[in-house]
Design an enzyme around this catalytic site. Structure first.
Site, mmCIF file in Angstrom:
data_model
loop_
_atom_site.group_PDB
_atom_site.id
_atom_site.type_symbol
_atom_site.label_atom_id
_atom_site.label_comp_id
_atom_site.label_asym_id
_atom_site.label_seq_id
_atom_site.Cartn_x
_atom_site.Cartn_y
_atom_site.Cartn_z
ATOM 1 N N ASN A 85 1.498 19.570 -20.755
ATOM 2 C CA ASN A 85 1.148 18.642 -21.839
ATOM 3 C C ASN A 85 1.321 19.238 -23.227
ATOM 4 O O ASN A 85 0.942 18.609 -24.214
ATOM 5 C CB ASN A 85 -0.307 18.161 -21.668
ATOM 6 C CG ASN A 85 -0.460 17.325 -20.412
ATOM 7 O OD1 ASN A 85 0.451 16.579 -20.060
ATOM 8 N ND2 ASN A 85 -1.585 17.457 -19.732
ATOM 9 N N ARG A 122 0.810 -1.235 0.000
ATOM 10 C CA ARG A 122 0.000 0.000 0.000
ATOM 11 C C ARG A 122 0.839 1.280 0.000
ATOM 12 O O ARG A 122 0.359 2.355 0.332
ATOM 13 C CB ARG A 122 -0.985 0.029 1.174
ATOM 14 C CG ARG A 122 -1.976 -1.109 1.144
ATOM 15 C CD ARG A 122 -3.265 -0.742 1.834
ATOM 16 N NE ARG A 122 -4.239 -1.791 1.663
ATOM 17 C CZ ARG A 122 -4.421 -2.796 2.495
ATOM 18 N NH1 ARG A 122 -3.692 -2.885 3.591
ATOM 19 N NH2 ARG A 122 -5.325 -3.721 2.256
ATOM 20 N N LYS A 128 4.259 11.671 -10.921
ATOM 21 C CA LYS A 128 3.462 10.845 -11.833
ATOM 22 C C LYS A 128 4.214 9.543 -12.071
ATOM 23 O O LYS A 128 5.404 9.558 -12.391
ATOM 24 C CB LYS A 128 3.282 11.546 -13.186
ATOM 25 C CG LYS A 128 2.143 12.527 -13.233
ATOM 26 C CD LYS A 128 1.916 12.973 -14.674
ATOM 27 C CE LYS A 128 0.852 14.025 -14.772
ATOM 28 N NZ LYS A 128 0.695 14.537 -16.146
ATOM 29 N N HIS A 153 10.686 9.115 -26.413
ATOM 30 C CA HIS A 153 9.613 9.987 -25.929
ATOM 31 C C HIS A 153 9.906 11.440 -26.324
ATOM 32 O O HIS A 153 9.046 12.158 -26.828
ATOM 33 C CB HIS A 153 9.467 9.858 -24.415
ATOM 34 C CG HIS A 153 8.442 10.787 -23.837
ATOM 35 N ND1 HIS A 153 7.107 10.700 -24.141
ATOM 36 C CD2 HIS A 153 8.558 11.849 -22.988
ATOM 37 C CE1 HIS A 153 6.439 11.653 -23.513
ATOM 38 N NE2 HIS A 153 7.302 12.366 -22.804
ATOM 39 N N GLU A 207 12.009 18.304 -23.751
ATOM 40 C CA GLU A 207 11.254 18.685 -22.547
ATOM 41 C C GLU A 207 11.816 19.988 -21.951
ATOM 42 O O GLU A 207 11.078 20.804 -21.407
ATOM 43 C CB GLU A 207 11.277 17.569 -21.495
ATOM 44 C CG GLU A 207 10.639 16.247 -21.940
ATOM 45 C CD GLU A 207 9.103 16.237 -21.923
ATOM 46 O OE1 GLU A 207 8.479 17.308 -21.759
ATOM 47 O OE2 GLU A 207 8.528 15.140 -22.080
ATOM 48 N N LYS A 234 8.872 23.298 -12.879
ATOM 49 C CA LYS A 234 7.966 22.163 -12.648
ATOM 50 C C LYS A 234 7.501 22.114 -11.194
ATOM 51 O O LYS A 234 6.325 21.846 -10.922
ATOM 52 C CB LYS A 234 8.639 20.844 -13.060
ATOM 53 C CG LYS A 234 7.681 19.671 -12.856
ATOM 54 C CD LYS A 234 7.784 18.575 -13.848
ATOM 55 C CE LYS A 234 6.661 17.564 -13.623
ATOM 56 N NZ LYS A 234 6.817 16.344 -14.374
ATOM 57 N N HIS A 252 2.276 17.020 -26.081
ATOM 58 C CA HIS A 252 2.121 15.637 -25.645
ATOM 59 C C HIS A 252 0.884 14.928 -26.183
ATOM 60 O O HIS A 252 0.854 13.701 -26.213
ATOM 61 C CB HIS A 252 2.164 15.563 -24.111
ATOM 62 C CG HIS A 252 3.557 15.694 -23.566
ATOM 63 N ND1 HIS A 252 4.318 16.826 -23.744
ATOM 64 C CD2 HIS A 252 4.341 14.834 -22.870
ATOM 65 C CE1 HIS A 252 5.509 16.663 -23.165
ATOM 66 N NE2 HIS A 252 5.538 15.452 -22.628
ATOM 67 N N GLU A 279 -3.243 17.621 -11.565
ATOM 68 C CA GLU A 279 -3.588 18.063 -12.916
ATOM 69 C C GLU A 279 -5.072 18.394 -13.083
ATOM 70 O O GLU A 279 -5.725 17.959 -14.030
ATOM 71 C CB GLU A 279 -3.160 16.998 -13.937
ATOM 72 C CG GLU A 279 -2.921 17.582 -15.320
ATOM 73 C CD GLU A 279 -2.274 16.580 -16.290
ATOM 74 O OE1 GLU A 279 -1.125 16.195 -16.039
ATOM 75 O OE2 GLU A 279 -2.926 16.218 -17.259
ATOM 76 N N HIS A 287 2.032 11.442 -27.494
ATOM 77 C CA HIS A 287 1.591 10.162 -26.923
ATOM 78 C C HIS A 287 0.898 9.300 -27.974
ATOM 79 O O HIS A 287 1.077 8.076 -28.022
ATOM 80 C CB HIS A 287 0.673 10.395 -25.720
ATOM 81 C CG HIS A 287 1.422 10.812 -24.487
ATOM 82 N ND1 HIS A 287 0.810 11.298 -23.353
ATOM 83 C CD2 HIS A 287 2.752 10.808 -24.211
ATOM 84 C CE1 HIS A 287 1.728 11.580 -22.436
ATOM 85 N NE2 HIS A 287 2.915 11.296 -22.931
ATOM 86 N N ARG A 345 -1.484 22.287 -14.156
ATOM 87 C CA ARG A 345 -0.473 21.297 -14.548
ATOM 88 C C ARG A 345 -0.637 20.840 -15.996
ATOM 89 O O ARG A 345 0.302 20.323 -16.597
ATOM 90 C CB ARG A 345 -0.510 20.098 -13.580
ATOM 91 C CG ARG A 345 0.636 19.131 -13.799
ATOM 92 C CD ARG A 345 0.811 18.133 -12.674
ATOM 93 N NE ARG A 345 1.871 17.182 -12.982
ATOM 94 C CZ ARG A 345 2.418 16.334 -12.125
ATOM 95 N NH1 ARG A 345 2.000 16.334 -10.867
ATOM 96 N NH2 ARG A 345 3.368 15.505 -12.493
#
Ligand code: NAD
Ligand code: GLY
Length: 357
Positions: free
Chosen positions: A240, A116, A138, A260, A180, A222, A243, A232, A247, A236
């Protein structure tokens, strides 16, 4: 060395950026009986083996994953968790994620679900991971249906960035990280974009001071964004930019053609063009953005024009993106001077816009 903070209440943590920090890694970590080093085979040979060999502070286990995007699967997560159970890793142990974004995402996800949730430290060794994936919590793995389709928001307890690890990074991966890096300039800091244009030679020559400066600036931007909007819900989303296209491109090419960062370069290129076409981005601002993207792309012979059939498949994939709202595809588009606007488009609108670029 620079020390930044990310303000998230009880989950706040420090980001240390400097040269040679790997040699004194334990001094930045909380004290624990047991650590599990999770890394990939390439990073293990370069840094992991030495770290383990010189580690005196406590017990350190090691789990080595195959390098590359294919490692971001639920199967790999299950195997890693099984190894941790077999090693006797407990709730009071911690994970050290040593490597690029792939290792960080997989190790972070394992940390978030093991018993957990246990503590983990991000120790990123690619430029992309140092400026982006190691900060902000993330974690994710890919599914055939979509990039980062399964994961969690789970913050590390510390991020330790040794910029000298970039000296061994293949040129292609350096360019990937710079995608990035320049994203931060476009979305938040135009002066930084100018700095990158003026210092590209020094960056490509891996000058230590310049690298430390850009990594620190990106982490600072960031950290501010994540502190304001950890999950997000709004702000946030600016991260993207590029992206939505990236993606989809990665998914339809089965994560095997582009890194990426290369996909992000293409995504930023096409999304800047979309913004110009929609009248959101002025000609000069657009040219400035495209110019730097093309300079970076030329370093890896990246082709920005995509075939119509590929674009169609990508739009179909974008239609299932987790960021979509109201049944529409969400694009974060640059509007100039370090600002962005979110634009929602139907599949048909996105398709016709992308096809006429
Ligand atoms: P990566 O982890 O695959 O690393 C790229 C390659 O560089 C690998 O072969 C790795 O073994 C090698 N490498 C790593 N460090 C090295 C070093 N110092 N010297 C030599 N080789 C080294 O790729 P990446 O670009 O670091 O990360 C990409 C991943 O990050 C993608 O899966 C992407 O989705 C994810 N990502 C996550 C976030 C997030 O917020 N969690 C943000 C951006 C990207
Ligand atoms: N890389 C995007 C984010 O962390 O939100």
């Amino acid at each position: 060395m620079e020390t930044l903070g990310i303000d998230l209440g009880t989950r706040s943590y420090s980001i240390y950026v400097g040269q040679g920090l790997l040699q004194t890694l334990s001094s930045y970590l909380a004290s624990r009986d047991t650590w599990v080093l999770i890394t990939d085979d390439i990073v293990d040979r370069l840094y992991g083996e030495r770290l383990i060999g010189e580690w005196k502070d406590s017990t350190m286990y090691r789990i080595v994953l195959p390098a590359g995007e294919d490692t971001k699967t639920l199967t790999r997560v299950e195997e890693t968790i099984e190894s941790m159970l077999n090693l006797g890793v407990t709730r009071s142990s911690g994970i050290i994620a040593l490597g690029g974004g792939v290792v960080g995402d997989v190790a972070g996800f394992c940390a978030s679900i093991y018993m957990r949730g246990i503590a983990y430290a991000q120790v990123p060794t690619t430029l992309l991971a140092q400026v982006d994936s190691s900060v902000g919590g993330k974690t994710a793995v890919n599914m055939p249906q979509g990039k980062n389709a399964v994961g969690s928001f789970y913050q590390p307890e510390v991020v330790v960035i040794d910029t000298t690890t970039l000296r061994t990074l293949p040129h292609r991966q350096l360019i990937s990280g710079l995608a990035e890096v320049m994203k931060y300039g476009v979305i938040a800091d135009y002066e930084f974009l100018t700095y990158l244009q003026e210092h590209l030679g020094a960056i490509l020559a891996l000058e230590d001071q310049v690298l430390e400066r850009i990594v620190t600036r990106c982490c600072g931007i960031k950290a501010e964004i994540v502190a304001a909007d950890e999950r997000e819900a709004g702000l946030r989303r600016v991260l993207n930019y590029g992206h939505t296209v990236a993606h989809a491109l990665e998914a339809v090419t089965k994560y095997g053609t582009y890194t990426h960062g290369e996909a992000v370069l293409i995504g930023m290129y096409l999304e800047a063009e979309m913004a110009r076409k929609l009248g959101l981005l002025g000609h000069d601002d657009c040219s400035e953005i495209l110019d730097l993207i093309q300079r970076l792309g030329s370093e890896v012979e990246l082709e920005f024009k995509l075939e119509h059939s590929l674009l169609s498949n990508m739009v179909f994939m974008m239609g299932k993106d987790k960021k979509n709202r109201d049944g529409k595809i969400a694009f974060v588009l640059p509007i100039g001077a370090g600002q962005t606007r979110e634009v929602l488009l139907t599949n048909k609108e996105a398709q016709s816009l992308l096809e006429c670029l």
